[in-house]
Design a protein around this motif. Structure first.
Motif, PDB file in Angstrom:
ATOM      1  N   GLU A   1     143.420  53.472  28.382  1.00  0.00           N
ATOM      2  CA  GLU A   1     144.196  52.331  27.896  1.00  0.00           C
ATOM      3  C   GLU A   1     143.837  50.996  28.540  1.00  0.00           C
ATOM      4  OE1 GLU A   1     148.409  53.052  26.301  1.00  0.00           O
ATOM      5  OE2 GLU A   1     148.298  54.337  28.067  1.00  0.00           O
ATOM      6  N   ARG A   2     143.459  50.979  29.809  1.00  0.00           N
ATOM      7  CA  ARG A   2     143.156  49.710  30.476  1.00  0.00           C
ATOM      8  C   ARG A   2     141.713  49.250  30.285  1.00  0.00           C
ATOM      9  NH1 ARG A   2     147.129  51.990  33.198  1.00  0.00           N
ATOM     10  NH2 ARG A   2     148.759  50.735  34.205  1.00  0.00           N
TER      11      ARG A   2
ATOM     12  N   LEU B   1     145.373  63.350  27.568  1.00  0.00           N
ATOM     13  CA  LEU B   1     145.297  64.030  26.281  1.00  0.00           C
ATOM     14  C   LEU B   1     144.251  63.390  25.381  1.00  0.00           C
ATOM     15  CD1 LEU B   1     146.454  66.177  24.391  1.00  0.00           C
ATOM     16  CD2 LEU B   1     148.259  64.564  23.769  1.00  0.00           C
ATOM     17  N   GLU B   2     144.255  62.045  25.323  1.00  0.00           N
ATOM     18  CA  GLU B   2     143.323  61.369  24.411  1.00  0.00           C
ATOM     19  C   GLU B   2     141.868  61.579  24.812  1.00  0.00           C
ATOM     20  OE1 GLU B   2     145.281  58.269  27.140  1.00  0.00           O
ATOM     21  OE2 GLU B   2     145.922  59.931  25.870  1.00  0.00           O
ATOM     22  N   SER B   3     141.582  61.695  26.085  1.00  0.00           N
ATOM     23  CA  SER B   3     140.208  61.942  26.514  1.00  0.00           C
ATOM     24  C   SER B   3     139.842  63.420  26.398  1.00  0.00           C
ATOM     25  CB  SER B   3     140.010  61.478  27.966  1.00  0.00           C
ATOM     26  OG  SER B   3     138.711  61.801  28.419  1.00  0.00           O
ATOM     27  N   ASN B   4     140.755  64.289  26.791  1.00  0.00           N
ATOM     28  CA  ASN B   4     140.449  65.718  26.800  1.00  0.00           C
ATOM     29  C   ASN B   4     140.246  66.279  25.396  1.00  0.00           C
ATOM     30  OD1 ASN B   4     140.908  65.349  29.498  1.00  0.00           O
ATOM     31  ND2 ASN B   4     142.251  67.115  29.737  1.00  0.00           N
ATOM     32  N   LEU B   5     140.929  65.693  24.405  1.00  0.00           N
ATOM     33  CA  LEU B   5     140.766  66.188  23.040  1.00  0.00           C
ATOM     34  C   LEU B   5     139.318  66.084  22.569  1.00  0.00           C
ATOM     35  CD1 LEU B   5     143.969  64.866  21.222  1.00  0.00           C
ATOM     36  CD2 LEU B   5     143.412  67.244  21.775  1.00  0.00           C
ATOM     37  N   SER B   6     138.584  65.088  23.070  1.00  0.00           N
ATOM     38  CA  SER B   6     137.177  64.922  22.699  1.00  0.00           C
ATOM     39  C   SER B   6     136.244  65.316  23.844  1.00  0.00           C
ATOM     40  CB  SER B   6     136.900  63.470  22.293  1.00  0.00           C
ATOM     41  OG  SER B   6     137.033  62.591  23.408  1.00  0.00           O
TER      42      SER B   6
ATOM     43  N   GLU C   1     141.510  54.178  18.490  1.00  0.00           N
ATOM     44  CA  GLU C   1     141.193  55.366  17.691  1.00  0.00           C
ATOM     45  C   GLU C   1     141.505  56.641  18.474  1.00  0.00           C
ATOM     46  OE1 GLU C   1     137.123  54.754  16.747  1.00  0.00           O
ATOM     47  OE2 GLU C   1     137.517  53.351  15.090  1.00  0.00           O
ATOM     48  N   ALA C   2     141.154  56.662  19.750  1.00  0.00           N
ATOM     49  CA  ALA C   2     141.424  57.838  20.580  1.00  0.00           C
ATOM     50  C   ALA C   2     142.925  58.056  20.754  1.00  0.00           C
ATOM     51  CB  ALA C   2     140.746  57.679  21.937  1.00  0.00           C
ATOM     52  N   LEU C   3     143.658  56.980  20.995  1.00  0.00           N
ATOM     53  CA  LEU C   3     145.107  57.088  21.165  1.00  0.00           C
ATOM     54  C   LEU C   3     145.779  57.559  19.876  1.00  0.00           C
ATOM     55  CD1 LEU C   3     145.791  53.839  23.234  1.00  0.00           C
ATOM     56  CD2 LEU C   3     145.838  56.195  24.081  1.00  0.00           C
ATOM     57  N   ALA C   4     145.293  57.076  18.730  1.00  0.00           N
ATOM     58  CA  ALA C   4     145.882  57.469  17.453  1.00  0.00           C
ATOM     59  C   ALA C   4     145.708  58.965  17.210  1.00  0.00           C
ATOM     60  CB  ALA C   4     145.247  56.665  16.318  1.00  0.00           C
TER      61      ALA C   4
ATOM     62  N   ARG D   1     150.818  64.556  19.175  1.00  0.00           N
ATOM     63  CA  ARG D   1     151.102  65.508  20.250  1.00  0.00           C
ATOM     64  C   ARG D   1     151.682  64.800  21.461  1.00  0.00           C
ATOM     65  NH1 ARG D   1     147.076  70.106  21.795  1.00  0.00           N
ATOM     66  NH2 ARG D   1     149.075  71.012  22.401  1.00  0.00           N
ATOM     67  N   ARG D   2     151.174  63.628  21.794  1.00  0.00           N
ATOM     68  CA  ARG D   2     151.649  62.899  22.973  1.00  0.00           C
ATOM     69  C   ARG D   2     153.136  62.571  22.850  1.00  0.00           C
ATOM     70  NH1 ARG D   2     150.096  59.717  27.018  1.00  0.00           N
ATOM     71  NH2 ARG D   2     147.890  59.982  26.649  1.00  0.00           N
ATOM     72  N   ASP D   3     153.580  62.152  21.672  1.00  0.00           N
ATOM     73  CA  ASP D   3     154.942  61.648  21.505  1.00  0.00           C
ATOM     74  C   ASP D   3     155.965  62.744  21.243  1.00  0.00           C
ATOM     75  OD1 ASP D   3     153.888  59.160  21.886  1.00  0.00           O
ATOM     76  OD2 ASP D   3     153.988  58.540  19.795  1.00  0.00           O
ATOM     77  N   GLU D   4     155.514  63.986  21.091  1.00  0.00           N
ATOM     78  CA  GLU D   4     156.471  65.063  20.808  1.00  0.00           C
ATOM     79  C   GLU D   4     157.475  65.206  21.950  1.00  0.00           C
ATOM     80  OE1 GLU D   4     156.880  69.905  20.600  1.00  0.00           O
ATOM     81  OE2 GLU D   4     154.926  68.984  20.990  1.00  0.00           O
ATOM     82  N   LYS D   5     158.761  65.143  21.610  1.00  0.00           N
ATOM     83  CA  LYS D   5     159.804  65.364  22.609  1.00  0.00           C
ATOM     84  C   LYS D   5     160.054  66.865  22.753  1.00  0.00           C
ATOM     85  CE  LYS D   5     162.107  60.920  21.911  1.00  0.00           C
ATOM     86  NZ  LYS D   5     163.374  60.219  21.559  1.00  0.00           N
TER      87      LYS D   5
END
Length: 583
Positions: A50-51, A86-91, A359-362, A367-371
């Motif tokens: 993100e940064r 999560l966003e990095s590990n998925l790829s 794009e990676a965050l999307a 999965r990230r936002d699932e409560k």
């Protein structure tokens, strides 16, 4: 998640190379005027994408300033780029490489966690003879427009340094007319601070200082005016006011030993990593920077080179927070980040890098936002070197996943992020436990459990977190008197117990279970990812979780006096181990 003493290749890795004068340098090339090279160092990103657009904005300003004065920028990373979000590990780190390509990295080191993904695809270790244990790493190297440098990893059988595509030991580049040599190195603890199965067939050799000195000699002979090392090897300093004052710096870390072993004049600057700490100092006449972790900061060294090729000035900046005011104890959300000005201009997120990150965050957002249905009434804190609410909670949940086990065990390096108060999401759980470790069930004796507890208390490094087990240790008669209870009952040394832990620890990580010399068949590794099993339990459990009930400083699961490592010999001050993990 991985921290341990190096246990293989000890004779090679720990031998101190003889000090000798470096090879004579080639006569420097004369130029019309002096040139300033700015070396920017990052390290231990661990997939925190993100940064990066904001960091890229800093680089835009700095490159413009150097272009205006005829200088240049060397952008380096100290390794552990991919594993952790999560966003990095998925790829498997592919989006980090895309972002680094866009940012124009000159070179990177190879961190121990670069080996974590194992083969390409969902398996984290080889499942068949066709699987390449380094498949994901080699794919990232092929995609990178920058070399991933490693001078001190060799093939175990042949003894030759690894020769993988785009992973040379060093590189010679020209920046603003200056020839710059760059050498890469990895921590000598790599074999046991990644999944051991993914390092099979490799060895840490030659000794790091020997490898760097040899590459430096070659680069100097090829005309390098300066030589930089980018290394996943680190240390720690507390005070950054005076680069020449190293009184606040650790003296016995791997980086310090490396610097002491290098021939004088062989290296001009080091971009360090691995310890998630800060350094901005001149050590043994070498400019050294390390800038914490997770993209929170960057380091900078400016080297002034005269027209005759001599280095005439070196300046070292304090670690620069990407978001103004951010510290380890005062995190700033990216949405609230105010970087301010740099090199006389406002820092603006770089659009090309922003697109890659968005794009990676999307892809990870759903999965990230699932409560998970659980509300934390306060922050659940991790700790690397001491008992924590997070370690206790995770081991309790591991026991809940395997009710037939008596004891659960995890390691301090596996706890990667605090979990803030409020609704717990899968993304927050993932950040705290990013490794795709599977459950392992281990048959042990009570004597084995006692040995694990006793050894961990009397050594530094990461704490062991326990579920189902408590212990009380006191020094008596110059020895550690240790009482242990399992399930509230005194430990029976001869009894068989079932231990649930991670495949990382069960397969030799951190060097823990290997010392027990368990019989064949004692370890059963499952296909169930610990984090995902914990998420399933929480979805069913729901409700509130009070961190104060998970850990109390006055009622600890591991009850001992003072700091680890415990020494029952003549009393002397001990160094606390509660710092960022040397990953």
């Amino acid at each position: 998640m991985r921290t341990l003493p190096l246990l293989v290749s000890l004779a090679v890795a720990c031998s101190s190379p003889p000090k000798k004068d470096p090879a004579p340098r080639q006569p420097p090339q004369k130029r019309a005027g002096s040139v300033t090279l700015s070396i920017i160092g990052t390290n231990d990103l661990h997939g925190a994408l993100e940064r990066l657009p904001i960091l890229a904005g800093y680089l835009v300003n700095l490159r413009a300033a150097r272009a205006a004065d005829g200088g240049g920028v060397v952008l380096l990373d100290g390794g552990d780029m991919f594993q952790g979000t999560l966003e990095s590990n998925l790829s498997e780190g592919a989006d980090v490489v895309r972002a680094y390509n866009e940012m124009g990295y000159t070179a990177t080191a190879v961190g121990n966690h670069e080996f974590d993904f194992g083969p390409e695809g969902p398996a984290t270790t080889p499942q068949s003879i066709e699987d390449d244990a380094r498949g994901a790493l080699l794919s990232r190297a092929r995609e990178a427009k920058f070399p991933m440098l490693v001078a001190n990893i060799s093939d175990k059988t042949s003894g030759a340094r690894i020769k993988w595509p785009n992973m040379p030991p060093s590189v010679l580049v020209e920046v603003a007319g200056i020839k710059v040599g760059i050498i890469g190195a990895s921590t000598e603890s790599t074999p046991f601070t990644t999944m051991p199965a993914n390092f099979v067939g490799l060895v840490m050799a030659p000794p790091t200082a020997v490898a760097i000195a040899a590459e430096s000699t070659k680069l100097r002979a090829e005309g390098a005016a300066i030589v930089i090392v980018t290394a996943h090897i680190g240390s720690k300093c507390a005070d950054f006011e005076k680069p020449t004052d190293t009184s606040s710096c650790e003296k016995h870390e791997e980086l310090n030993k490396l610097i002491n072993d290098l021939p004088k004049g062989s290296v001009d600057a080091i971009v360090a990593g691995h310890t998630h700490a800060g350094i901005a100092h001149r050590i043994n006449d070498i400019a050294v920077i390390e800038s914490f972790s997770s993209g929170r900061a960057f380091g900078r060294i400016d080297i002034r080179i005269a027209a005759d090729g001599r280095v005439t000035a070196v300046s070292i900046d304090k670690p620069r927070a990407v978001c103004a005011g951010e510290t380890a104890t005062n995190p700033v959300m990216v949405a609230d980040c105010k970087p301010g000005d740099y090199e006389g201009k406002p820092v603006v997120p770089e659009p090309g890098v922003q697109k890659i990150v968005d794009e990676a965050l999307a892809r990870a957002k759903v999965r990230r936002d699932e409560k998970l249905g659980v509300t934390l009434t306060g922050k659940v804190e991790k700790s690397y070197g001491s008992e924590s609410a997070e370690g206790n909670w995770f081991t309790d949940l591991m026991l809940a996943a395997h009710p037939g086990a008596h004891v659960a065990l995890t390691n301090g390096g596996g706890l990667r992020a605090d979990m803030p108060a409020g609704d717990l999401t899968y993304g927050r759980l993932y950040e705290a436990m990013p490794f795709d470790n599977r459950f392992a069930l281990v048959d042990v004796k009570g004597s084995h459990l006692r040995s694990l507890v006793s050894t961990n208390l009397q050594r530094g490094g990461g704490i062991l977190s326990w579920g189902g087990l408590t212990a009380k240790g006191r020094c008596k008669g110059g020895k550690l008197d240790l009482e242990v209870w399992v399930g509230g009952k005194p430990l029976d040394e001869a009894r068989a117990y079932k231990l649930v832990t991670s495949d990382f620890l069960a397969s030799g990580g951190d060097g823990l279970l290997g010392r027990l010399k368990l019989p064949a068949g004692a370890i059963k590794i499952t296909d169930v990812i610990i984090r995902d099993s914990i998420a399933d339990i929480l979805r069913k459990k729901k409700g509130q979780v009070d961190p104060a009930k998970l850990f109390s400083p006055t009622s600890r699961r591991l009850d001992f006096e003072g700091q680890r490592p415990i020494s029952c010999a003549a009393k002397s001050p001990t160094k606390p181990t509660d710092q960022e993990p040397p990953e």
